[in-house]
Write a protein that holds these residues in place. Structure first.
Motif, short mmCIF file in Angstrom:
data_model
loop_
_atom_site.label_atom_id
_atom_site.label_comp_id
_atom_site.label_asym_id
_atom_site.label_seq_id
_atom_site.Cartn_x
_atom_site.Cartn_y
_atom_site.Cartn_z
N LYS A 4 0.92 4.24 -2.75
CA LYS A 4 0.63 5.60 -2.31
C LYS A 4 1.76 6.56 -2.69
O LYS A 4 1.52 7.69 -3.15
CB LYS A 4 0.43 5.62 -0.78
CG LYS A 4 -0.29 6.86 -0.28
CD LYS A 4 -1.72 6.91 -0.81
CE LYS A 4 -2.46 8.12 -0.31
NZ LYS A 4 -3.84 8.20 -0.86
N SER B 122 0.83 -1.22 0.00
CA SER B 122 0.00 0.00 0.00
C SER B 122 0.85 1.26 0.00
O SER B 122 0.54 2.24 -0.69
CB SER B 122 -0.92 -0.01 1.23
OG SER B 122 -1.82 -1.09 1.18
N GLU C 20 -4.41 9.88 -8.68
CA GLU C 20 -4.90 8.62 -8.11
C GLU C 20 -4.79 7.51 -9.16
O GLU C 20 -5.20 7.69 -10.31
CB GLU C 20 -6.35 8.78 -7.66
CG GLU C 20 -6.88 7.59 -6.88
CD GLU C 20 -8.32 7.80 -6.42
OE1 GLU C 20 -8.67 7.35 -5.33
OE2 GLU C 20 -9.08 8.42 -7.19
#
Length: 279
Positions: free
Chosen positions: A37, A33, A46
């Motif tokens: 990110k 993650s 995004e």
């Protein structure tokens, strides 16, 4: 921007699952993650739409573009790594029954080609009996089948599950209609025979075929009741060309099979883990 972030994102986009990505890259899920990110922060956009569980997601339009460019970057990096040392090609022989081939093999082969470009595949597609013979004679390294008959000497594990049903062009009576079935020796035929026996159904006629596509087409033309995986007739059912014969439904597992001490056992285990288990 770090290459590790790109590698993590490309692998995640390919496997479509955070847990499988962390296992494949030998990273913790939080690290996966964090890599995604950091890549998003660096690119200021995004890349994925996360679900509430943070396990399932969809790529954004920017994510799809980064995925394609990321694959090119990883291919280039692999080429650079091989300038002084050519990576050894690994031959792998996979045997599959017709049913598993139709349902699972296309996506499985695609994942292997993307994530393991050094693996040189040789595929054998045949009925269950022939695949078992190939295992016994060491003609295949990994087998994907839907039955366990004759597999006692080998390592066997469930990799997925399938739904089998009877389909016809109209609501035919199983007690007075012909059946269109796979040939003797097929795992699917064994399931059909056992089920018909348990329901005390004696077919008035059996038309045998070794091709699921042919069985489906014969059923569409009204020649009898076909016994097929529901995944193979989604379009035909959606458009009303075939209807399920209620209430007969069978759920069966798909298996990965290999010798306990195969030469490429570590690779085989990694590849088996790529096959998505919907359950």
């Amino acid at each position: 921007m770090q290459l590790d972030w790109i590698r993590t994102f490309v692998t995640l986009a390919q496997l479509q699952h955070f847990t499988k990505t962390s296992e494949y890259l030998n990273l913790s899920q939080p690290t996966v993650s964090v890599h995604v990110k950091k890549l998003e922060q660096t690119l200021r956009t995004e890349l994925i739409h996360r679900s509430s569980t943070n396990q399932h997601f969809e790529l954004t339009r920017a994510g799809e573009q980064v995925f394609e460019k990321g694959k090119e970057m990883m291919d280039l990096w692999r080429s650079m790594e091989q300038i002084n040392e050519k990576k050894e090609e690994i031959p792998l022989r996979i045997g599959s029954t017709h049913t598993v081939s139709d349902v699972l093999l296309p996506d499985f082969v695609k994942k292997i080609k993307v994530l393991y470009p050094q693996v040189q595949l040789q595929l054998m597609i045949h009925n269950h009996e022939t695949i078992v013979e190939a295992l016994n004679s060491n003609e295949v390294d990994l087998a994907l089948v839907e039955g366990t008959r004759g597999l006692e000497p080998f390592h066997v594990e469930v990799i997925s599950r399938d739904e089998l049903r009877f389909f016809a062009s109209s609501r035919m009576n199983p007690h007075s209609s012909p059946f269109i079935l796979r040939e003797q020796g097929s795992g699917t035929r064994e399931y059909a025979d056992d089920f018909l026996k348990s329901e005390r159904i004696v077919p008035v006629e059996i038309l045998e075929a070794s091709s699921h596509f042919l069985i489906k087409q014969l059923a569409v033309r009204g020649l009898g009741i076909a016994f097929l995986s529901s995944s193979m007739v989604k379009d035909e059912v959606l458009h009303g060309k075939l209807v399920p014969i209620e209430p007969y439904i069978i759920h069966r597992p798909f298996y990965a099979v290999h010798p306990e001490h195969a030469t490429s056992i570590s690779l085989i285990r990694e590849l088996v883990s790529l096959i998505e288990n919907p359950n």
